[in-house]
Motif scaffolding. Structure first.
Motif, short mmCIF file in Angstrom:
data_model
loop_
_atom_site.label_atom_id
_atom_site.label_comp_id
_atom_site.label_asym_id
_atom_site.label_seq_id
_atom_site.Cartn_x
_atom_site.Cartn_y
_atom_site.Cartn_z
N GLY A 293 0.84 -1.19 0.00
CA GLY A 293 0.00 0.00 0.00
C GLY A 293 0.88 1.23 0.00
O GLY A 293 2.11 1.14 -0.01
N SER A 294 0.26 2.40 0.03
CA SER A 294 1.00 3.65 0.01
C SER A 294 0.44 4.61 1.05
O SER A 294 -0.76 4.64 1.30
CB SER A 294 0.97 4.29 -1.37
OG SER A 294 -0.38 4.55 -1.75
N TRP B 93 -3.54 5.41 4.66
CA TRP B 93 -2.81 4.33 4.00
C TRP B 93 -3.75 3.68 3.01
O TRP B 93 -4.88 3.31 3.35
CB TRP B 93 -2.32 3.30 5.01
CG TRP B 93 -1.45 2.23 4.41
CD1 TRP B 93 -0.25 2.42 3.78
CD2 TRP B 93 -1.72 0.83 4.36
NE1 TRP B 93 0.26 1.23 3.36
CE2 TRP B 93 -0.62 0.22 3.69
CE3 TRP B 93 -2.75 0.01 4.82
CZ2 TRP B 93 -0.54 -1.15 3.48
CZ3 TRP B 93 -2.68 -1.36 4.61
CH2 TRP B 93 -1.58 -1.93 3.94
N HIS B 94 -3.29 3.55 1.76
CA HIS B 94 -4.11 2.98 0.70
C HIS B 94 -3.61 1.57 0.39
O HIS B 94 -2.62 1.40 -0.33
CB HIS B 94 -4.02 3.86 -0.56
CG HIS B 94 -4.37 5.29 -0.33
ND1 HIS B 94 -5.67 5.70 -0.09
CD2 HIS B 94 -3.61 6.42 -0.27
CE1 HIS B 94 -5.69 7.01 0.07
NE2 HIS B 94 -4.45 7.47 -0.02
N PRO B 95 -4.27 0.54 0.92
CA PRO B 95 -3.82 -0.83 0.67
C PRO B 95 -4.22 -1.31 -0.72
O PRO B 95 -5.25 -0.91 -1.26
CB PRO B 95 -4.54 -1.65 1.75
CG PRO B 95 -5.79 -0.87 2.02
CD PRO B 95 -5.44 0.59 1.82
N ARG B 96 -3.39 -2.18 -1.30
CA ARG B 96 -3.73 -2.78 -2.58
C ARG B 96 -4.74 -3.92 -2.41
O ARG B 96 -5.48 -4.24 -3.33
CB ARG B 96 -2.47 -3.33 -3.25
CG ARG B 96 -1.42 -2.29 -3.61
CD ARG B 96 -0.31 -2.95 -4.41
NE ARG B 96 0.73 -2.00 -4.78
CZ ARG B 96 1.69 -2.28 -5.65
NH1 ARG B 96 1.73 -3.47 -6.24
NH2 ARG B 96 2.61 -1.39 -5.94
N CYS B 97 -4.71 -4.50 -1.23
CA CYS B 97 -5.56 -5.67 -0.97
C CYS B 97 -7.02 -5.26 -0.78
O CYS B 97 -7.32 -4.31 -0.05
CB CYS B 97 -5.05 -6.38 0.28
SG CYS B 97 -6.16 -7.60 0.98
N ASN B 98 -7.93 -5.99 -1.42
CA ASN B 98 -9.37 -5.76 -1.26
C ASN B 98 -10.08 -6.94 -0.60
O ASN B 98 -11.27 -6.85 -0.29
CB ASN B 98 -10.02 -5.45 -2.60
CG ASN B 98 -9.60 -4.10 -3.15
OD1 ASN B 98 -9.60 -3.10 -2.42
ND2 ASN B 98 -9.22 -4.05 -4.41
N ARG C 175 -8.06 -7.31 4.38
CA ARG C 175 -7.84 -5.87 4.27
C ARG C 175 -8.04 -5.19 5.62
O ARG C 175 -7.25 -4.32 6.01
CB ARG C 175 -8.81 -5.29 3.22
CG ARG C 175 -8.66 -3.78 3.02
CD ARG C 175 -9.69 -3.28 2.02
NE ARG C 175 -9.69 -1.83 1.91
CZ ARG C 175 -9.11 -1.14 0.92
NH1 ARG C 175 -8.48 -1.78 -0.05
NH2 ARG C 175 -9.17 0.17 0.88
N VAL D 10 -5.15 -3.02 7.57
CA VAL D 10 -5.34 -1.59 7.85
C VAL D 10 -5.20 -1.32 9.35
O VAL D 10 -4.52 -0.38 9.77
CB VAL D 10 -6.70 -1.10 7.32
CG1 VAL D 10 -7.02 0.29 7.85
CG2 VAL D 10 -6.71 -1.10 5.81
#
Length: 344
Positions: free
Chosen positions: A112-113, A127-132, A137, A141
């Protein structure tokens, strides 16, 4: 590494420690995720994001803990970030430390970023995780946010440091005892079902200095981090090395182009040619480094603009103001008052 990124062995350890404390057979969970337990001893191990997702799901399920990610943060020692932690200590404020860690967060993983939003007197760290995939998720987080706060308390040498609020995008627990766990770890109100997840607080909190700041170590530490990124297959560049030299010199006389070229073992023309090949130039890098530090100084302190201009090597305050407005669209004074965009 695929659309879900990767995580290093270092980034796995808190989750494995939390599962082990809950009596989980980690070897079985690792095998179920297609991972060899012996590989965790490899210093540069990269676990693909899809396998990491499976591992977290296995560990959380086997632990029987619905707050597995939240509790995993308590097993994250400050030293887990190694060079990242020391780079943060070389910063002058927590905000600058966060920016430096974000620059090299791929040492630990790129699942994530991070994003810092500053508006008026408020700061929001996202924080923007790639995982959905749920509930993975949610576990990630909560682990990241609680881990950040734990690390920031250590960095500020203040265990009573709390945000004003915490937002989570997911639904909260219905069990009152579980709800109290969020209060225990974050020390502030926690709101669920929000537009995004964020730590929210007064931006003055981010203006605090980190413990034992060591600015003289910044250059060597960042160079070491950049070299390590190269070994991970994450591109570093000459322009990044130029940035490091300029950042290390901030607070004192800035080196000129000839001095930086000599330090990097180039002549000035060769340096110019390579930077052009990377799509940039000396002036662009210098302006970027100055702008980054100017934004931090404006937000973190009340020192006069003339002092900031002098510290950053501008001829006078008017040169500083013109350059700042050309790059941001607002004056330094407007930026300080919070008239910047969300992403600034």
């Amino acid at each position: 590494m695929g659309p879900l990124g990767f995580v290093s062995a270092t980034g796995l350890r808190a989750y494995l420690a939390a599962a082990r404390a809950a009596g989980v057979d980690n070897a079985g969970a690792l095998t179920a995720a297609g991972l060899d337990p012996r590989a965790l001893d490899l210093p540069d191990l990269h676990v693909p994001g899809d396998r990491f997702e499976v591992l977290i799901a296995e560990l959380a399920d086997r632990s029987g803990d619905p707050l597995f990610g939240l509790h995993a943060s308590e097993y994250l020692p400050p030293g887990v970030f190694n060079v990242l932690g020391h780079i943060a200590l070389s910063a002058s404020t927590l905000l600058e430390a966060l920016a430096k860690v974000a620059r090299y967060e791929k040492r630990v993983g790129d699942l994530g970023s991070v994003e810092t939003r500053l508006r008026g007197n408020e700061s929001r760290i996202l924080w923007h995780p790639r995982c959905n995939r749920q509930p993975v998720r949610r576990h990630l987080v909560e682990a990241v946010f609680a881990g950040w706060l734990r690390y920031t308390r250590w960095l500020a040498d203040d265990q009573a440091l709390n945000p004003e609020r915490v937002w989570f995008e997911h639904a909260g627990p219905s069990d009152p005892q579980q709800a109290r766990e969020y209060q225990r770890l974050f020390g502030c109100p926690v709101d669920f079902n929000q537009p995004y997840s964020a730590l929210i607080g007064d931006r003055d909190m981010l203006a605090r200095p980190p413990r034992r700041p060591e600015p003289h170590q910044l250059g060597p530490l960042e160079e070491h981090a950049a070299r390590h990124l190269g070994t991970l297959g994450i591109a570093t560049s000459l322009s990044l090395r130029v940035r490091h030299h300029l950042q290390a010199a901030l607070g004192g006389p800035l080196p000129d182009r000839d001095q930086v070229a000599h330090a990097l073992r180039f002549n000035t023309r060769t340096l110019h040619r390579h930077l052009v090949a990377e799509g940039t130039g000396w002036r662009e890098i210098l302006d970027s480094v100055r702008l980054e530090r100017a934004k931090a100084r404006l937000l973190e302190s009340r020192c006069p603009q003339a002092e900031i201009a002098a510290d950053l090597g501008y001829a006078d305050i008017r040169c500083f103001q013109r350059s700042f407005k050309r790059h941001t669209g607002v004056t330094p004074g407007q930026y300080r008052r919070g008239m910047d965009s969300d992403g600034e």
